[in-house]
Design a protein around this motif. Structure first.
Motif, PDB file in Angstrom:
ATOM      1  N   UNK A 527       0.724  -1.184   0.126  1.00 38.17           N
ATOM      2  CA  UNK A 527       0.016  -0.006  -0.089  1.00 38.17           C
ATOM      3  C   UNK A 527       0.893   1.310  -0.038  1.00 38.17           C
ATOM      4  N   UNK A 528       0.566   2.177  -0.777  1.00 40.95           N
ATOM      5  CA  UNK A 528       1.033   3.455  -0.520  1.00 40.95           C
ATOM      6  C   UNK A 528       0.076   4.483  -0.170  1.00 40.95           C
ATOM      7  N   UNK A 529       0.574   5.812   0.285  1.00 39.86           N
ATOM      8  CA  UNK A 529      -0.700   6.732   0.491  1.00 39.86           C
ATOM      9  C   UNK A 529      -0.029   7.974   0.797  1.00 39.86           C
ATOM     10  N   UNK A 530      -0.491   9.046   0.677  1.00 41.07           N
ATOM     11  CA  UNK A 530      -0.159  10.507   0.912  1.00 41.07           C
ATOM     12  C   UNK A 530      -0.892  11.413   1.708  1.00 41.07           C
ATOM     13  N   UNK A 531      -0.440  11.971   2.604  1.00 35.49           N
ATOM     14  CA  UNK A 531      -1.217  12.870   3.452  1.00 35.49           C
ATOM     15  C   UNK A 531      -0.794  14.443   3.570  1.00 35.49           C
ATOM     16  N   UNK A 532      -1.766  15.178   3.295  1.00 33.05           N
ATOM     17  CA  UNK A 532      -1.808  16.782   3.416  1.00 33.05           C
ATOM     18  C   UNK A 532      -2.008  17.167   4.469  1.00 33.05           C
ATOM     19  N   UNK A 533      -1.208  18.454   5.078  1.00 35.61           N
ATOM     20  CA  UNK A 533      -1.748  18.642   6.148  1.00 35.61           C
ATOM     21  C   UNK A 533      -1.436  20.223   6.449  1.00 35.61           C
ATOM     22  N   UNK A 534      -2.656  21.077   6.794  1.00 34.73           N
ATOM     23  CA  UNK A 534      -2.432  22.382   6.880  1.00 34.73           C
ATOM     24  C   UNK A 534      -3.282  23.077   8.149  1.00 34.73           C
ATOM     25  N   UNK A 535      -2.584  24.035   8.716  1.00 41.08           N
ATOM     26  CA  UNK A 535      -3.456  24.680   9.818  1.00 41.08           C
ATOM     27  C   UNK A 535      -3.926  26.148   9.536  1.00 41.08           C
ATOM     28  N   UNK A 536      -4.985  26.430   9.915  1.00 34.95           N
ATOM     29  CA  UNK A 536      -5.390  27.841   9.649  1.00 34.95           C
ATOM     30  C   UNK A 536      -5.836  28.422  10.989  1.00 34.95           C
ATOM     31  N   UNK A 537      -5.403  29.599  11.575  1.00 34.09           N
ATOM     32  CA  UNK A 537      -5.316  30.263  12.736  1.00 34.09           C
ATOM     33  C   UNK A 537      -6.160  31.563  12.815  1.00 34.09           C
ATOM     34  N   UNK A 538      -7.244  31.704  13.366  1.00 33.94           N
ATOM     35  CA  UNK A 538      -7.964  33.102  13.365  1.00 33.94           C
ATOM     36  C   UNK A 538      -8.027  33.419  14.879  1.00 33.94           C
ATOM     37  N   UNK A 539      -6.880  33.513  15.690  1.00 33.35           N
ATOM     38  CA  UNK A 539      -6.981  34.088  16.921  1.00 33.35           C
ATOM     39  C   UNK A 539      -5.609  34.728  17.216  1.00 33.35           C
ATOM     40  N   UNK A 540      -4.423  34.236  16.696  1.00 33.35           N
ATOM     41  CA  UNK A 540      -3.368  35.152  16.889  1.00 33.35           C
ATOM     42  C   UNK A 540      -2.443  35.643  16.194  1.00 33.35           C
ATOM     43  N   UNK A 541      -3.336  35.949  15.176  1.00 35.37           N
ATOM     44  CA  UNK A 541      -2.889  36.959  14.040  1.00 35.37           C
ATOM     45  C   UNK A 541      -3.895  37.934  13.586  1.00 35.37           C
ATOM     46  N   UNK A 542      -3.205  39.150  12.947  1.00 35.96           N
ATOM     47  CA  UNK A 542      -4.191  40.090  12.560  1.00 35.96           C
ATOM     48  C   UNK A 542      -5.279  39.789  11.618  1.00 35.96           C
TER      49      UNK A 542
END
Length: 847
Positions: A527-542
């Motif tokens: 088996x082969x697989x790929x995982x994509x990850x991303x974070x979005x922050x709506x608190x600590x940035x302008x």
């Protein structure tokens, strides 16, 4: 005289010819009806004679009959006998036997994506628990309690409803894959399992299979400890149902009702289950309650197609138990909850009548899937399952000043969708090919908010970099898990503390080729697989800020072979290598308050597994013996100091580059000396150690890094958490018709404490312990021809009220002053005692 001899010779020849012509050859395969798996050593007898044979390890048999036609009787201990007519040479095909303990004739849909070990002739180390045993022994417990009577499994209860966890071959459940009808259900972010979210699975389970080690799963899930397959009800062949009432210790009560229409002439079927439970909890101030619902509709328009839609969920709330020192428990008793009085923030926290005694878990995770089984032709089939779940919930605690305040919830919501599809093709009599795809997308939403205002308060002032100063006036969910689903807090200006989202996309393909001829079978799987990850922050940035997208590629390969020495003996060997992507939570630095990646980046874990086994089977006894060796390298361990996350002294750690080696042997024996007596037993001997060096980082309760240790020596340290030596004996005796007694003895030894990666303070060796459980069952036949039944069941766990340390978190050595120790363990260490004697009793009407 010569003529006489010729006549006699001719007569004898004709008689022999007639006798030879009268014989027939009957073949077939004996199968378990519930799991569609082979039944080895089943008895196959020509009725009215002593002529017979037994099925081999794959359930196949060949019988030379004495008559040209007649009846073949097929039987297996614990299953109902069936009779099949034959005339001349006959291939009876698959012959399904129904377990005497099975209450329902069931159909497994989506079977092509449910990786039961029976789907492959090359074995794995596996134990299967079927519906009847689950129904009787589950009581008011979670799944791990039922599995503890299988090799290398240990259950640690955790204090509150659904807060326990399971260890398999020394690996925690984060690193054991759990599948529900072929759907992965471990958390996408961290691999964790929260049994409170699945409290209803025991009500709808038809079978649970524990595959230790490499397992039979074709998905790219890269489980380390093993795979647990949960197969639920879907379609019942016949109309029927049940109503059940259960009561238990500490004011526990549970009511459940189930009904199925069976399959009608047009191919439709409907089934549904509703249940409600509530109780005070064994530990003080850990009350909880919840519901279970299950709905399934099936449609079989023809022999080639079968569709099924399933929806199930278990909304619940329960108060949590804190972890206290061993000395505190000894002073106050095993039921003591160290959050009883102080709570989270001491003087600023109130009990509120037991609603928030320190923390309350509130969650609802409905799961739906749509499956399609398509039989293309005699040699090929396609199974596809489309699934989704919407998790909504929080861990809530009360924050109060002078009687006024609010209940603050730490929310973890998710939207999870996926598809698993598997194509099976019988290329020839000896080769079988499987290949398919596994795709998942996950969006996790994490923030703090107000569950409810307390004491007349109606608003709360808040501040974030994203919003500046603002006022919160809305509440979200309260203590009602149904409200969590139907009151989705989507406004950033009604959140506090932190507010971020995580998006994970997973896509993989898998395949398996198996060879089987006569006594030999072999397979290769990849088996082969790929995982994509991303974070979005709506608190600590302008402004709303996205992290860089991280893509990680992983794979696994497995291969094995088996040889059936004869109908009674079989040996096998399997090997595998996994390159497993790191969990999402291990990729980002202080994910609550930033979108920065960890530097240096976390690399794939490397897992090598080797196992061999021997299987023996006869009509009175069967046994499985397994040897395993697992190397888990370059792993990342998230841990903490065992204190509540809101405490000022709370610390969490990320240790990278860990290598641990788990080796052991397992023996499982099943005997049936008499038709009314079953005696089973198991013994597991393991050795689990860390090797080499690792590095560790330290964080405070808000996720800020407060210290870095570049290298720590862990070589030779014991892996803590679970007992390396476990054993058990289970007895089931039917002393009167439909009246039976059963008991289970479990022994745990060579266990070590958790929370230490230091040679200066190594894990502690914990005292061994034993528990004894017992049960009593009676089934009364009622209705016309006994078609219905009343079942009575009583369970008593820890029958002799054994006092034992179930787990210890800490590494403080024993004091020279023995009064400061408990069974050789310093009382200042944090720990948890196992439950004392508990019980439940139920009455169930089957119709």
């Amino acid at each position: 005289m010569k003529n006489t001899i010729k006549v006699m010779f001719l007569a004898v020849t004709l008689m022999c010819t007639a006798f030879t012509m009268a014989q027939s050859t009957v073949t077939g395969t004996v199968m378990d009806a519930d799991l569609n798996s082979p039944l080895p050593t089943a008895s196959v007898v020509e009725k009215g004679t002593t002529n017979g044979t037994t099925s081999d390890f794959d359930g196949n048999f060949t019988l030379k009959t004495k008559s040209p036609s007649g009846v073949i009787e097929i039987s297996y201990v614990g299953y109902g006998k069936i009779s099949m007519p034959f005339s001349g040479d006959t291939d009876l095909g698959n012959l399904s036997l129904i377990s005497n303990n099975s209450l329902d004739e069931i159909v497994i849909v989506g079977s092509g994506v449910i990786d039961l070990a029976s789907g492959r002739k090359t074995p794995v180390a596996v134990s299967t628990i079927k519906a009847a045993e689950i129904q009787e022994k589950a009581g008011n417990w979670d799944l791990p309690e039922v599995l503890k009577s299988t090799p290398s499994v240990q259950n640690v209860k955790g204090g509150g409803f659904g807060d326990g966890q399971m260890f398999l071959r020394g690996f925690d459940q984060t690193n054991t894959a759990f599948l529900l009808n072929g759907q992965p259900i471990n958390g996408m972010e961290d691999g964790k399992m929260y049994w409170s979210n699945w409290s209803g699975v025991m009500d709808v389970a038809n079978a649970i299979q524990v595959q230790r080690g490499l397992g039979a799963s074709k998905l790219a899930i890269s489980s380390v400890g093993g795979t647990v397959n949960i197969v639920t009800k879907t379609i019942d062949r016949k109309e029927g149902g049940f109503v059940q009432q259960m009561i238990g210790n500490d004011d526990y009560t549970k009511t459940t009702a189930y009904f199925s229409t069976g399959v009608n002439e047009k191919g439709w079927s409907f089934s549904g289950l509703l249940g409600h439970w509530q109780g005070d909890g064994y530990v003080d101030y850990t009350a909880g309650q919840g519901q279970t619902y299950f709905f399934s509709v099936g449609y079989q328009p023809n022999e080639k197609n079968a569709f099924n839609f399933l929806l199930t969920g278990a909304p619940q709330w329960h108060a949590a138990a804190g972890r206290g020192s061993i000395g505190t428990f000894l002073e106050n008793g095993r039921k003591y909850n160290d959050w009883n009085e102080s709570g989270v923030n001491s003087s600023n926290t109130i009990d509120k009548g037991g609603i928030y005694p320190g923390g309350r878990n509130i969650y609802h995770k409905p799961v739906a899937n749509l499956s399609w089984d398509y039989t293309i032709n005699d040699n090929s089939s396609l199974s596809t399952v489309l699934y989704g779940s919407l998790g909504r919930g929080a861990f809530a605690s009360a924050i109060i000043n002078d009687g006024v305040g609010y209940a603050r919830g730490s929310y973890n919501n998710h939207n999870w969708f996926g598809l698993v599809s598997n194509y099976n093709n019988k290329i020839s009599e000896t080769l079988n090919l499987n290949f398919g795809a596994d795709v998942r997308t996950y969006n996790g939403v994490h923030f703090r908010g107000v569950n409810e205002f307390i004491g007349g308060q109606t608003s709360l002032s808040a501040n974030s970099t994203f919003l500046g100063d603002y006022t919160i006036t809305d509440t979200y969910g309260g203590i009602n898990p149904w409200g969590m689903v139907f009151n989705p807090n989507t406004d950033a200006n009604q959140r506090l503390g932190y507010n971020y989202e995580e998006t994970i996309t997973y896509y993989g393909v898998f395949g398996q080729l198996e060879y089987s001829k006569d006594a030999v079978s072999a397979f290769f799987q990849g088996a082969i697989s790929n995982q994509d990850h991303q974070v979005t922050n709506e608190y600590s940035y302008d402004v709303a800020t996205d992290s860089d997208k991280v893509s990680n590629f992983g794979f696994n390969v497995k291969a094995g072979a088996a040889y059936a020495i004869n109908n009674y003996n079989k040996v096998f060997v399997n090997a595998g290598y996994y390159s497993r992507q790191p969990f999402h939570d291990n990729l980002y630095d202080n994910v609550r308050n930033s979108v920065d990646l960890i530097v240096p980046s976390v690399e794939n874990e490397k897992i090598t597994g080797l196992e061999a086994g021997y299987q023996f089977g006869s009509d009175k006894i069967s046994a499985n013996f397994n040897v395993y060796h697992t190397i888990w390298d370059n792993r990342t361990d998230p841990s903490n100091n065992g204190e509540n996350q809101e405490s000022a002294t709370y610390e969490s750690y990320q240790t990278q580059g860990i290598k641990q080696v788990h080796s052991g042997v397992e023996l499982e024996v099943f005997t049936r000396p008499f038709n009314n007596l079953k005696v089973n037993g198991f013994l597991s001997l393991g050795d689990w150690k860390y090797e080499g060096n690792a590095s560790r980082r330290t964080f405070d309760g808000d996720g800020n890094e407060i210290g870095t240790q570049t290298e720590i020596d862990v070589d030779g340290l014991n892996v803590g958490g679970a007992a390396k030596v476990t054993g058990g004996i289970n007895l089931d005796y039917e002393f009167l018709p439909r009246f039976s007694f059963d008991t289970a003895f479990n022994w745990y030894n060579d266990q070590h404490s958790e929370g230490s990666f230091s040679k200066d303070a190594p894990p502690l060796s914990l005292p061994s312990y034993t528990t004894v459980d017992a049960g009593l069952s009676y089934k009364m036949l009622v209705g016309e021809n006994g078609s219905n039944s009343l079942q009575f069941r009583v369970n008593v766990n820890n029958l002799f009220d054994e006092v034992y340390l179930e787990s210890v978190f800490g590494s403080t050595e024993a004091s020279i002053n023995d009064s400061e120790n408990y069974k050789g363990i310093n009382k200042s260490n944090n720990g948890r005692f196992g439950y004392g004697r508990t019980w439940n009793a139920s009455i169930r009407y089957n119709f």
